[in-house]
Design a protein around this motif. Structure first.
Motif, PDB file in Angstrom:
ATOM      1  N   ARG A  22       0.814  -1.217   0.000  1.00  0.00           N
ATOM      2  CA  ARG A  22       0.000   0.000   0.000  1.00  0.00           C
ATOM      3  C   ARG A  22       0.847   1.267   0.000  1.00  0.00           C
ATOM      4  N   LEU A  23       1.999   1.236   0.647  1.00  0.00           N
ATOM      5  CA  LEU A  23       2.793   2.455   0.799  1.00  0.00           C
ATOM      6  C   LEU A  23       4.116   2.433   0.027  1.00  0.00           C
ATOM      7  N   LEU A  24       4.890   1.374   0.182  1.00  0.00           N
ATOM      8  CA  LEU A  24       6.245   1.379  -0.367  1.00  0.00           C
ATOM      9  C   LEU A  24       6.293   1.206  -1.881  1.00  0.00           C
ATOM     10  N   VAL A  25       5.344   0.482  -2.444  1.00  0.00           N
ATOM     11  CA  VAL A  25       5.404   0.236  -3.892  1.00  0.00           C
ATOM     12  C   VAL A  25       5.380   1.543  -4.667  1.00  0.00           C
ATOM     13  N   LEU A  26       4.427   2.393  -4.368  1.00  0.00           N
ATOM     14  CA  LEU A  26       4.368   3.675  -5.082  1.00  0.00           C
ATOM     15  C   LEU A  26       5.510   4.594  -4.682  1.00  0.00           C
ATOM     16  N   MET A  27       5.879   4.567  -3.419  1.00  0.00           N
ATOM     17  CA  MET A  27       6.899   5.473  -2.902  1.00  0.00           C
ATOM     18  C   MET A  27       8.291   5.149  -3.440  1.00  0.00           C
ATOM     19  N   LEU A  28       8.586   3.855  -3.585  1.00  0.00           N
ATOM     20  CA  LEU A  28       9.943   3.443  -3.919  1.00  0.00           C
ATOM     21  C   LEU A  28      10.067   2.577  -5.162  1.00  0.00           C
ATOM     22  N   PHE A  29       9.184   1.602  -5.281  1.00  0.00           N
ATOM     23  CA  PHE A  29       9.444   0.505  -6.199  1.00  0.00           C
ATOM     24  C   PHE A  29       8.862   0.674  -7.595  1.00  0.00           C
ATOM     25  N   ALA A  30       7.751   1.382  -7.725  1.00  0.00           N
ATOM     26  CA  ALA A  30       7.093   1.487  -9.030  1.00  0.00           C
ATOM     27  C   ALA A  30       7.990   2.099 -10.113  1.00  0.00           C
ATOM     28  N   PRO A  31       8.705   3.208  -9.844  1.00  0.00           N
ATOM     29  CA  PRO A  31       9.551   3.776 -10.910  1.00  0.00           C
ATOM     30  C   PRO A  31      10.623   2.802 -11.397  1.00  0.00           C
ATOM     31  N   TYR A  32      11.197   2.054 -10.478  1.00  0.00           N
ATOM     32  CA  TYR A  32      12.228   1.095 -10.863  1.00  0.00           C
ATOM     33  C   TYR A  32      11.629  -0.153 -11.498  1.00  0.00           C
ATOM     34  N   ARG A 209      16.014   8.474  -9.161  1.00  0.00           N
ATOM     35  CA  ARG A 209      14.610   8.860  -9.243  1.00  0.00           C
ATOM     36  C   ARG A 209      14.257   9.693  -8.015  1.00  0.00           C
ATOM     37  N   ARG A 210      12.999  10.076  -7.906  1.00  0.00           N
ATOM     38  CA  ARG A 210      12.489  10.798  -6.741  1.00  0.00           C
ATOM     39  C   ARG A 210      11.472   9.915  -6.022  1.00  0.00           C
ATOM     40  N   SER A 211      11.540   9.949  -4.708  1.00  0.00           N
ATOM     41  CA  SER A 211      10.570   9.234  -3.874  1.00  0.00           C
ATOM     42  C   SER A 211       9.616  10.256  -3.273  1.00  0.00           C
ATOM     43  N   ARG A 212       8.318  10.006  -3.448  1.00  0.00           N
ATOM     44  CA  ARG A 212       7.319  10.974  -2.991  1.00  0.00           C
ATOM     45  C   ARG A 212       6.238  10.283  -2.174  1.00  0.00           C
ATOM     46  N   ALA A 213       5.696  11.007  -1.223  1.00  0.00           N
ATOM     47  CA  ALA A 213       4.613  10.490  -0.383  1.00  0.00           C
ATOM     48  C   ALA A 213       3.656  11.626  -0.073  1.00  0.00           C
ATOM     49  N   ALA A 222       5.661   3.642   6.375  1.00  0.00           N
ATOM     50  CA  ALA A 222       6.124   2.705   5.354  1.00  0.00           C
ATOM     51  C   ALA A 222       7.431   2.035   5.766  1.00  0.00           C
ATOM     52  N   TYR A 223       8.390   2.828   6.195  1.00  0.00           N
ATOM     53  CA  TYR A 223       9.704   2.280   6.546  1.00  0.00           C
ATOM     54  C   TYR A 223       9.685   1.523   7.872  1.00  0.00           C
ATOM     55  N   CYS A 224       9.070   2.113   8.880  1.00  0.00           N
ATOM     56  CA  CYS A 224       9.125   1.531  10.225  1.00  0.00           C
ATOM     57  C   CYS A 224       8.202   0.334  10.409  1.00  0.00           C
ATOM     58  N   GLN A 225       7.101   0.294   9.652  1.00  0.00           N
ATOM     59  CA  GLN A 225       6.136  -0.778   9.875  1.00  0.00           C
ATOM     60  C   GLN A 225       5.885  -1.639   8.643  1.00  0.00           C
ATOM     61  N   GLY A 226       6.358  -1.207   7.463  1.00  0.00           N
ATOM     62  CA  GLY A 226       6.137  -1.970   6.239  1.00  0.00           C
ATOM     63  C   GLY A 226       7.355  -2.688   5.721  1.00  0.00           C
ATOM     64  N   THR A 227       8.420  -2.749   6.543  1.00  0.00           N
ATOM     65  CA  THR A 227       9.647  -3.470   6.190  1.00  0.00           C
ATOM     66  C   THR A 227      10.110  -4.251   7.417  1.00  0.00           C
ATOM     67  N   PRO A 228      11.094  -5.146   7.258  1.00  0.00           N
ATOM     68  CA  PRO A 228      11.629  -5.839   8.434  1.00  0.00           C
ATOM     69  C   PRO A 228      12.297  -4.932   9.458  1.00  0.00           C
ATOM     70  N   LEU A 229      12.463  -3.642   9.155  1.00  0.00           N
ATOM     71  CA  LEU A 229      12.896  -2.705  10.189  1.00  0.00           C
ATOM     72  C   LEU A 229      11.952  -2.779  11.381  1.00  0.00           C
ATOM     73  N   ARG A 230      10.696  -3.070  11.109  1.00  0.00           N
ATOM     74  CA  ARG A 230       9.690  -3.236  12.156  1.00  0.00           C
ATOM     75  C   ARG A 230      10.134  -4.277  13.183  1.00  0.00           C
ATOM     76  N   ASN A 231      10.698  -5.382  12.712  1.00  0.00           N
ATOM     77  CA  ASN A 231      11.123  -6.450  13.606  1.00  0.00           C
ATOM     78  C   ASN A 231      12.222  -5.971  14.554  1.00  0.00           C
ATOM     79  N   GLU A 232      13.132  -5.142  14.039  1.00  0.00           N
ATOM     80  CA  GLU A 232      14.206  -4.607  14.877  1.00  0.00           C
ATOM     81  C   GLU A 232      13.664  -3.641  15.930  1.00  0.00           C
TER      82      GLU A 232
END
Length: 274
Positions: A22-32, A209-213, A222-232
């Motif tokens: 929901r958050l990271l795909v558009l923010m980071l991954f879609a352009p690549y 590229r540019r990352s936008r939110a 997105a970063y703190c709860q939508g990646t394994p950073l959450r586990n840390e």
């Protein structure tokens, strides 16, 4: 082989797949994803294997970019990510399959290209994963993948990591620096590919590229709860996941503004022929 990667770095489960999509795909991954799909289409394959497909950002981009006759097989280590990927309409038949990139369940020389977006950094034994990709490639086939550049070239990830370092000074959560942004050295990548049996020289291209939110809070979530950073974060005492997310949102807002933050992202794209 990387023996320092915690097991939690590759655990994409629970609420992570939904927030990731929901958050990271558009923010980071879609352009690549669009960039990688265009490169894949230019190679005119008839059968494509995707490893570390996640929630399907590249899969969907390839579904649009590749002719209808091309067979797409998308794999990931985490079944939860594939389950989320399969819920998004894609407009054509795609074979989703749980698979470990280090032990691919496919015959030798069975694909024209192997595509991997931002997955190589997570492979605990990178030469072994590249060797598996080479094994399933037909002669003349190509491995096409991208990896994030160093964290200093990726503004949101760097800001989040710095903020968490101040919040947990005795044991900073370093997932972003260690894994997503920890495998960017061209010499190391070239050596790993050679160790895997590739004789050709890899082609590297840096893509910025540019990352936008919509908000600083969205970036932090997105970063703190939508990646394994959450586990840390959840494994540390002193601040809850929500408190850490709030601190990171404040750091993003201070640097990029509370509304519609915009930051640089940078990655390397690598292509090598079998």
């Amino acid at each position: 082989m990387n023996t320092t990667m915690p097991r939690t770095d590759v655990q994409f489960a629970g609420q992570i797949p939904e927030l990731y999509e929901r958050l990271l795909v558009l923010m980071l991954f879609a352009p690549y994803a669009e960039d990688l799909a265009a490169r894949a289409a230019a190679l005119a394959p008839s059968r494509v294997l995707e490893t570390a497909a996640g929630t399907g950002a590249v899969t969907r981009a390839m579904a649009l970019a590749l002719p209808a006759h091309v067979d797409i097989v998308a794999t990931d280590l985490n079944q939860a990510m594939l389950d989320r990927a399969a819920t998004t309409p894609i407009g054509r038949t795609v074979t989703w399959r749980q698979a470990n990139a280090l032990q691919l369940p496919f015959d030798d020389a069975s694909f024209d290209i192997v595509v991997c977006q931002f997955g190589a950094m997570f492979f605990p034994d990178k030469p072994a994963a590249f060797a598996e990709a080479r094994r399933v490639l037909r002669p003349g086939g190509a491995l096409l993948f991208n990896i994030w550049d160093r964290i200093e070239e990726n503004a949101f990830a760097n800001t989040i990591t710095d903020a968490l370092g101040h919040l947990f000074p005795d044991d900073p959560p370093l997932f972003m620096k260690r894994t997503p942004h920890g495998y960017f050295d061209r010499g190391a990548i070239s050596r790993d590919l050679a160790s895997a049996g590739f004789d050709a020289m890899p082609r590297f291209e840096t893509v910025t590229r540019r990352s936008r939110a919509s908000s600083a809070q969205e970036v932090a979530l997105a970063y703190c709860q939508g990646t394994p950073l959450r586990n840390e974060i959840e494994s540390r005492a002193g601040a809850s996941l929500d408190e850490a997310t709030s601190i990171c949102a404040q750091a993003i807002a201070a640097r990029f503004g509370s509304d519609y933050p915009d930051g640089k992202i940078q990655a390397h794209v690598i292509e090598i022929r079998r």
